[in-house]
Design a protein around this motif. Structure first.
Motif, PDB file in Angstrom:
ATOM      1  N   ARG A  67       9.877  -1.360  -8.766  1.00  0.00           N
ATOM      2  CA  ARG A  67       9.768   0.145  -9.040  1.00  0.00           C
ATOM      3  C   ARG A  67      11.202   1.303  -8.331  1.00  0.00           C
ATOM      4  N   VAL A  68      10.721   1.086  -7.438  1.00  0.00           N
ATOM      5  CA  VAL A  68      11.534   2.487  -6.803  1.00  0.00           C
ATOM      6  C   VAL A  68      12.985   2.345  -7.533  1.00  0.00           C
ATOM      7  N   GLY A  69      13.552   0.722  -7.610  1.00  0.00           N
ATOM      8  CA  GLY A  69      14.495   1.101  -7.287  1.00  0.00           C
ATOM      9  C   GLY A  69      15.370   1.100  -8.640  1.00  0.00           C
ATOM     10  N   ARG A  70      14.287   0.862 -10.024  1.00  0.00           N
ATOM     11  CA  ARG A  70      14.466   1.246 -11.461  1.00  0.00           C
ATOM     12  C   ARG A  70      14.162   2.416 -11.592  1.00  0.00           C
ATOM     13  N   TRP A  71      13.600   3.839 -10.565  1.00  0.00           N
ATOM     14  CA  TRP A  71      14.052   4.834 -10.783  1.00  0.00           C
ATOM     15  C   TRP A  71      14.598   5.934 -10.203  1.00  0.00           C
ATOM     16  N   PHE A  72      15.575   5.198  -9.802  1.00  0.00           N
ATOM     17  CA  PHE A  72      16.466   5.789  -9.303  1.00  0.00           C
ATOM     18  C   PHE A  72      17.915   5.400 -10.221  1.00  0.00           C
ATOM     19  N   GLU A  73      17.909   4.094 -10.877  1.00  0.00           N
ATOM     20  CA  GLU A  73      18.740   2.676 -11.747  1.00  0.00           C
ATOM     21  C   GLU A  73      18.140   4.415 -12.832  1.00  0.00           C
ATOM     22  N   GLU A  74      17.037   4.125 -13.223  1.00  0.00           N
ATOM     23  CA  GLU A  74      17.430   5.564 -14.789  1.00  0.00           C
ATOM     24  C   GLU A  74      17.764   6.248 -14.821  1.00  0.00           C
ATOM     25  N   SER A 118       0.527  -1.147   0.095  1.00  0.00           N
ATOM     26  CA  SER A 118       0.430  -0.165   0.111  1.00  0.00           C
ATOM     27  C   SER A 118       0.658   1.133   0.214  1.00  0.00           C
ATOM     28  N   THR A 119       2.310   1.148   0.498  1.00  0.00           N
ATOM     29  CA  THR A 119       3.002   2.269  -0.120  1.00  0.00           C
ATOM     30  C   THR A 119       3.023   3.337  -1.358  1.00  0.00           C
ATOM     31  N   PRO A 120       1.939   4.274  -1.436  1.00  0.00           N
ATOM     32  CA  PRO A 120       2.475   5.265  -3.019  1.00  0.00           C
ATOM     33  C   PRO A 120       4.108   5.207  -3.153  1.00  0.00           C
ATOM     34  N   PHE A 121       4.149   4.659  -3.984  1.00  0.00           N
ATOM     35  CA  PHE A 121       5.392   5.071  -5.406  1.00  0.00           C
ATOM     36  C   PHE A 121       5.876   6.736  -4.676  1.00  0.00           C
ATOM     37  N   MET A 122       6.025   7.108  -5.222  1.00  0.00           N
ATOM     38  CA  MET A 122       6.545   8.547  -5.302  1.00  0.00           C
ATOM     39  C   MET A 122       7.066   9.382  -3.668  1.00  0.00           C
ATOM     40  N   SER A 123       5.822   8.269  -2.873  1.00  0.00           N
ATOM     41  CA  SER A 123       6.888   8.710  -1.344  1.00  0.00           C
ATOM     42  C   SER A 123       7.288   8.178  -0.558  1.00  0.00           C
ATOM     43  N   ALA A 124       7.863   6.960  -1.561  1.00  0.00           N
ATOM     44  CA  ALA A 124       8.354   6.015  -1.104  1.00  0.00           C
ATOM     45  C   ALA A 124       9.783   7.024  -1.859  1.00  0.00           C
ATOM     46  N   VAL A 125      10.215   7.195  -3.188  1.00  0.00           N
ATOM     47  CA  VAL A 125      11.238   7.794  -4.148  1.00  0.00           C
ATOM     48  C   VAL A 125      11.082   8.925  -2.964  1.00  0.00           C
ATOM     49  N   LYS A 126      10.543   9.993  -2.692  1.00  0.00           N
ATOM     50  CA  LYS A 126      11.085  11.051  -1.796  1.00  0.00           C
ATOM     51  C   LYS A 126      11.367  10.850  -0.378  1.00  0.00           C
ATOM     52  N   ARG A 127      10.571   9.675   0.088  1.00  0.00           N
ATOM     53  CA  ARG A 127      11.730   9.178   1.261  1.00  0.00           C
ATOM     54  C   ARG A 127      13.379   8.883   1.271  1.00  0.00           C
TER      55      ARG A 127
END
Length: 228
Positions: A129-136, A56-65
């Motif tokens: 998906r969060v990890g790939r956001w940073f990998e990109e 249930s963790t929001p995607f962008m919320s995790a990225v910003k954390r």
């Protein structure tokens, strides 16, 4: 944990063995998977910083954390350098040497400050998906992924009414068996064989003690993110 690229399907070592099948009147109640307390964003570099991902963790919320934790690590390193340069008793040459040393220290500390993204079960896909956001964004971040497993404990919950029905069914079948005249084993019908199996299961259910808990291995993924 085994290291794997983010671009490939995750692979895990199979650890769960064949578990004893529980009777119909018992069920498994899963416990929350325990993890260490979440570290403060302002804690030193010696304290691991982890972002736990659930389904249930929001995607962008995790990225910003993750970004916030990395920024705090960089800020701590910069503060350390500025404090050392603020010493007015040093000569200009000493300050220049210290500045060069400070920038090296800043690069080193900021580069070594890792933030870990962790998830288990169905939440692993979101963590990836969060990890790939940073990998990109490879010009700014470096990522690496590990897979492993964690041993968890589940509760075995017994339904008293269900157990009572199973025992009563066993007693009924036993009584029917005693009332029947024993015939030749060769002529025993398929129905009688089925009844015999039911009696055995019912008898086992009546005498067998259920365990209070049961353990199992759960797959876990860990993605480390740091500045490049």
């Amino acid at each position: 944990m085994a290291k794997q690229p983010l671009t490939r399907d995750l692979q895990f070592e199979k650890k769960n063995q064949d578990m004893v099948k529980l009777p119909k009147y018992a069920r498994i109640q899963k416990r929350p998977i325990p993890h260490p307390p979440i570290a403060s964003p302002y804690a030193g570099s010696s304290t691991p910083k982890t972002v736990y991902i659930s389904s249930s963790t929001p995607f962008m919320s995790a990225v910003k954390r993750v970004q916030k934790l990395l920024h705090q690590a960089e800020k701590r390193a910069m503060t350390s350098v500025h404090l050392s340069l603020g010493n007015k008793t040093k000569t200009d040459r000493q300050k220049l040497a210290q500045m060069a040393e400070g920038h090296d220290k800043l690069r080193k500390e900021a580069g070594q400050a890792e933030v870990f993204i962790k998830a288990t079960g169905r939440a692993m896909e979101k963590a990836m998906r969060v990890g790939r956001w940073f990998e990109e964004r490879e010009r700014e971040y470096v990522t690496r992924v590990k897979t492993g497993s964690v041993l968890v404990v589940d509760d075995v919950v017994e339904d008293e009414e269900g157990r009572k029905r199973v025992v009563e069914e066993g007693e009924r079948l036993k009584k029917e068996r005693e009332e029947k005249q024993e015939g030749d084993d060769a002529e025993e019908s398929a129905g009688s064989k089925s009844a015999a199996k039911k009696r055995k299961r019912a008898a086992a259910a009546e005498t067998e003690e259920l365990p209070e808990t049961r353990t199992r291995w759960v797959n876990v993924v860990e993605i480390a993110v740091t500045y490049k």
